[in-house]
Design a protein around this motif. Structure first.
Motif, short mmCIF file in Angstrom:
data_model
loop_
_atom_site.label_atom_id
_atom_site.label_comp_id
_atom_site.label_asym_id
_atom_site.label_seq_id
_atom_site.Cartn_x
_atom_site.Cartn_y
_atom_site.Cartn_z
N ARG A 2 43.25 53.47 46.01
CA ARG A 2 43.65 54.56 45.13
C ARG A 2 44.02 55.85 45.85
N CYS A 3 43.53 56.06 47.04
CA CYS A 3 43.82 57.33 47.70
C CYS A 3 44.79 57.13 48.87
N ASP A 4 45.55 58.18 49.18
CA ASP A 4 46.56 58.11 50.23
C ASP A 4 45.98 57.69 51.57
N ARG A 5 44.81 58.20 51.91
CA ARG A 5 44.18 57.87 53.19
C ARG A 5 43.91 56.37 53.30
N ASN A 6 43.42 55.78 52.24
CA ASN A 6 43.12 54.35 52.26
C ASN A 6 44.38 53.50 52.40
N ARG A 7 45.48 53.96 51.89
CA ARG A 7 46.75 53.24 52.07
C ARG A 7 47.37 53.50 53.43
N ALA A 8 47.16 54.70 53.97
CA ALA A 8 47.78 55.09 55.24
C ALA A 8 47.17 54.36 56.43
N LEU A 9 45.87 54.14 56.43
CA LEU A 9 45.23 53.48 57.58
C LEU A 9 45.76 52.08 57.82
N PRO A 10 45.77 51.18 56.83
CA PRO A 10 46.34 49.85 57.09
C PRO A 10 47.82 49.91 57.43
N ALA A 11 48.57 50.83 56.82
CA ALA A 11 49.99 50.96 57.13
C ALA A 11 50.19 51.36 58.59
N CYS A 12 49.36 52.25 59.08
CA CYS A 12 49.41 52.68 60.48
C CYS A 12 49.10 51.52 61.41
N TYR A 13 48.06 50.77 61.08
CA TYR A 13 47.67 49.64 61.93
C TYR A 13 48.77 48.59 62.01
N VAL A 14 49.36 48.26 60.87
CA VAL A 14 50.40 47.23 60.85
C VAL A 14 51.66 47.72 61.56
N SER A 15 52.06 48.96 61.32
CA SER A 15 53.29 49.47 61.91
C SER A 15 53.16 49.73 63.41
N SER A 16 51.93 49.87 63.91
CA SER A 16 51.75 50.14 65.33
C SER A 16 52.04 48.92 66.19
N GLY A 17 51.90 47.73 65.62
CA GLY A 17 52.12 46.51 66.39
C GLY A 17 50.97 46.21 67.35
N ALA A 18 49.86 46.89 67.19
CA ALA A 18 48.71 46.72 68.09
C ALA A 18 47.92 45.46 67.74
N HIS A 19 47.23 44.95 68.72
CA HIS A 19 46.32 43.82 68.51
C HIS A 19 45.02 44.32 67.90
N ALA A 20 44.30 43.44 67.24
CA ALA A 20 43.04 43.83 66.59
C ALA A 20 42.07 44.43 67.61
N GLY A 21 41.97 43.86 68.79
CA GLY A 21 41.07 44.37 69.81
C GLY A 21 41.42 45.78 70.26
#
Length: 50
Positions: A2-21
């Motif tokens: 529901r909040c922008d911060r909660n949507r922004a974090l996963p979007a940042c992780y996915v768009s970064s192309g970084a590995h989980a580690g």
């Protein structure tokens, strides 16, 4: 999510192309909100990169 911060974090992780580690090692001081940058220790070299 529901909040922008909660949507922004996963979007940042996915768009970064970084590995989980790499994302698990991100600390608060590794985030530069004013420049929109996220610094992390890369898996291959072990060096800090954006």
């Amino acid at each position: 999510m529901r909040c922008d911060r909660n949507r922004a974090l996963p979007a940042c992780y996915v768009s970064s192309g970084a590995h989980a580690g790499e994302l698990l090692g991100v600390r608060l001081e590794d985030v530069d909100r004013s420049a929109g940058r996220l610094w992390m220790i890369t898996k291959g070299t072990g060096q800090r990169g954006s």
